[in-house]
Write an enzyme that holds these catalytic residues in place. Structure first.
Site, short mmCIF file in Angstrom:
data_model
loop_
_atom_site.label_atom_id
_atom_site.label_comp_id
_atom_site.label_asym_id
_atom_site.label_seq_id
_atom_site.Cartn_x
_atom_site.Cartn_y
_atom_site.Cartn_z
N LYS A 111 90.73 18.91 16.46
CA LYS A 111 91.69 19.95 16.07
C LYS A 111 93.08 19.38 16.28
CE LYS A 111 94.25 22.90 17.08
NZ LYS A 111 95.67 22.87 16.68
N GLU B 124 95.29 15.60 29.51
CA GLU B 124 96.44 14.70 29.51
C GLU B 124 97.65 15.57 29.25
OE1 GLU B 124 96.14 11.64 30.21
OE2 GLU B 124 94.28 10.81 29.40
N CYS C 239 104.92 12.05 26.36
CA CYS C 239 104.46 12.56 27.66
C CYS C 239 104.87 11.62 28.78
CB CYS C 239 102.96 12.74 27.65
SG CYS C 239 102.10 11.28 27.09
N GLU D 47 110.00 19.18 32.67
CA GLU D 47 109.84 18.32 31.50
C GLU D 47 110.68 18.89 30.36
OE1 GLU D 47 106.12 18.31 29.27
OE2 GLU D 47 106.17 16.13 29.29
#
Ligand code: NAD
Length: 484
Positions: free
Chosen positions: A180, A255, A289, A386
């Protein structure tokens, strides 16, 4: 540029080896982040499409794919890698348009996808069990077996690399996959499925269902027919995926995000470090990331490092993906709003430097000039959360202990680096930093597909890449045979 390079109809799901409409012919728009314009449509996969994809994947495990030997699985992955290499320019153009990344980065992603297929193609027949010395009269050994049907939920920032590392490893171990991709960036996932089909991957071993996260993603992560879920994305959604999978007692690899530090000691070789200090923060417009958003600098070199980084920031040019500059647009208007909000929250900080958006950048594109903030308190929001945009903060420290406390002082732990000429310090720091990967006198090590990758804390759990991923995408069976 972009959609016209795609050789299949993007508005389809790929289920059971067939390209077809999503349930109810649902569709979603494709936006070019460099212009903000809608350039086409993809399928809007529904729960029924996920059901069909899971059923097709399950069936493939008792068909040709389930019977394929490790050597055969390796060969077909290697062939996929060759086809990817032949289409690198098309894939790069498609990705640059879909994600807004500068062409050279998009090309590097396509080459990395090929490299994952080569690596996992070569590794498929090299995963071995153990023989275990045991009681008299027994022979004991272990077998590595596929989980079965694996679900793969992928974000928009590096679609090709993340598909390569997760689907590549899962297929190498003999799993059947349901992928997906992110609704913002599905095109190269579809192109990849077409290449896998062309390479001779048995039908239904790989199924691709584009669609909204809360629809297709939620249906996949909570599906009772899935045996493992690999999720790459935000902390918030990672938690939802883990909870959904837990209802079926299904293992999950997460992750997630990061706030990764580079720790610069006074004895740094600054000329060697500088490109890494800046590039690791602005690559892919900071939407990485493992972006290095915190630069920790020992007080004695603070001004010099900040000034030299600022010089580089001053030369950064931001523009459309096709112009192949240092930085492209962000993925969406929403992402631009989030990043701009963070920059406003940094209003009280000393802004050391900013990059420049080129004059001819299209009006509707989602451009943000990179920002470097100096002398930032480690507790500041910009040093803790972040941002997922081209923003870095420079934080001073006194000594090794303080550097470790600051570096480890966020809820994340994805990657970290240490810059020093002192070998003993390098080793101490590598042990003390909380991260899934630590780099010494570099950052990222070229992204190596061979290197296990994953996080600690809110950066997630489980490892992808390298051989380690093959263990994650398999389950271990112990056989104890008594023969007297
Ligand atoms: P996101 O979590 O919003 O989306 C990721 C994927 O999850 C998409 O495919 C999305 O459709 C799907 N999704 C959304 N809602 C869902 C739901 N309720 N159930 C199931 N699936 C759902 O993240 P994003 O904005 O696409 O990506 C940015 C984040 O991803 C950042 O935090 C970044 O750090 C992280 N990321 C981590 C890595 C890594 O390897 N650690 C790599 C890339 C991105």
């Amino acid at each position: 540029m972009g959609l016209d390079r795609l050789w299949i109809d993007p508005a389809k799901v790929f289920v059971g080896g067939v390209w077809r409409d999503a349930e109810g012919k649902a569709r979603l728009p494709v936006e070019d982040p460099s212009t903000g314009a809608s350039v086409g449509e993809i399928a809007g996969g529904q729960a029924a499409d996920i059901d069909a994809a899971v059923a097709a994947a399950r069936a493939s495990l008792s068909g040709e794919w389930g019977r394929a030997t490790a050597v055969e699985r390796g060969r077909v992955l290697t062939r996929i890698g060759q086809l990817v290499l032949e289409r690198v320019d098309d894939l790069a153009a498609i990705e640059a348009m879909d994600v807004g990344k500068p062409l050279k980065q998009a090309r590097a992603d396509a080459v990395a996808l090929a490299r994952y297929m080569e690596f996992y193609g070569g590794a498929a027949d090299k995963v071995m069990g153990d023989t275990i010395p045991y009681l008299d009269g027994y022979t004991v050994y272990t077998l590595r077996e596929p989980h079965g049907v694996t679900g793969h939920i992928v974000p928009w920032n590096y679609p090709m690399q993340i598909i390569g590392r997760s689907v590549g490893a899962a297929l190498a171990m003999g799993n059947a996959c349901v992928l997906k991709p992110a609704e913002e960036a599905c095109l190269t996932a579809l192109a990849f499925a077409a290449l896998a089909d062309e390479a001779g991957l048995p039908k239904s071993a790989l199924n691709v269902v584009p669609g909204l996260g809360e629809v297709a993603g939620a249906a996949l992560s909570g599906h009772a027919g899935i045996n493992h879920v690999s999720f790459t994305g935000s902390v918030a959604v990672g938690g939802l995926v883990q909870a959904a999978a837990a209802k079926n007692v299904v293992p999950v690899t997460l992750e997630l995000g990061g706030k990764s530090p580079q720790v610069v000691f006074g004895d740094v070789d600054l000329e060697a470090a500088l490109p890494f200090l800046v590039n690791a923060g602005i690559q892919n417009a900071g939407q990485t990331c493992s972006a290095s958003s915190r630069i920790l600098v020992e007080w004695g070199r603070l001004d010099e490092v900040t000034e030299r980084m600022a010089e580089r920031y001053g030369a950064l040019r931001v523009g459309p993906a096709s112009a192949d500059l240092d930085v492209g647009p962000l993925i969406s208007g929403r992402q631009k709003e989030i990043v701009t909000g963070f920059i406003e929250d940094g209003g009280d900080l000393e802004q050391a430097a900013a990059g420049e958006i080129v004059g001819n950048a299209p009006e509707g594109g989602h451009y943000v000039a990179p920002r470097l903030f100096a002398g930032v308190d480690p507790a500041h929001k910009l040093a803790q959360q972040e941002i997922f945009g081209p923003v870095q903060v420079v934080i001073p420290f006194d000594d090794e202990d303080e550097a470790v406390a600051i570096a480890n002082g966020t809820e994340f732990g994805l990657v970290a680096s240490v810059w020093s000429r002192d070998g003993a310090r390098q080793m101490r720091m590598a042990k003390r930093l909380h991260a899934g990967q630590v780099f010494v006198n570099n950052y990222g090590a070229g992204g190596g597909v061979e290197l296990p990758f994953g996080g600690t804390g809110k950066s997630g759990h489980g490892r992808e890449k390298g051989f380690e991923a093959l263990y994650g995408f398999s389950s271990l069976k112990t056989v104890a045979a008594y023969h007297g």
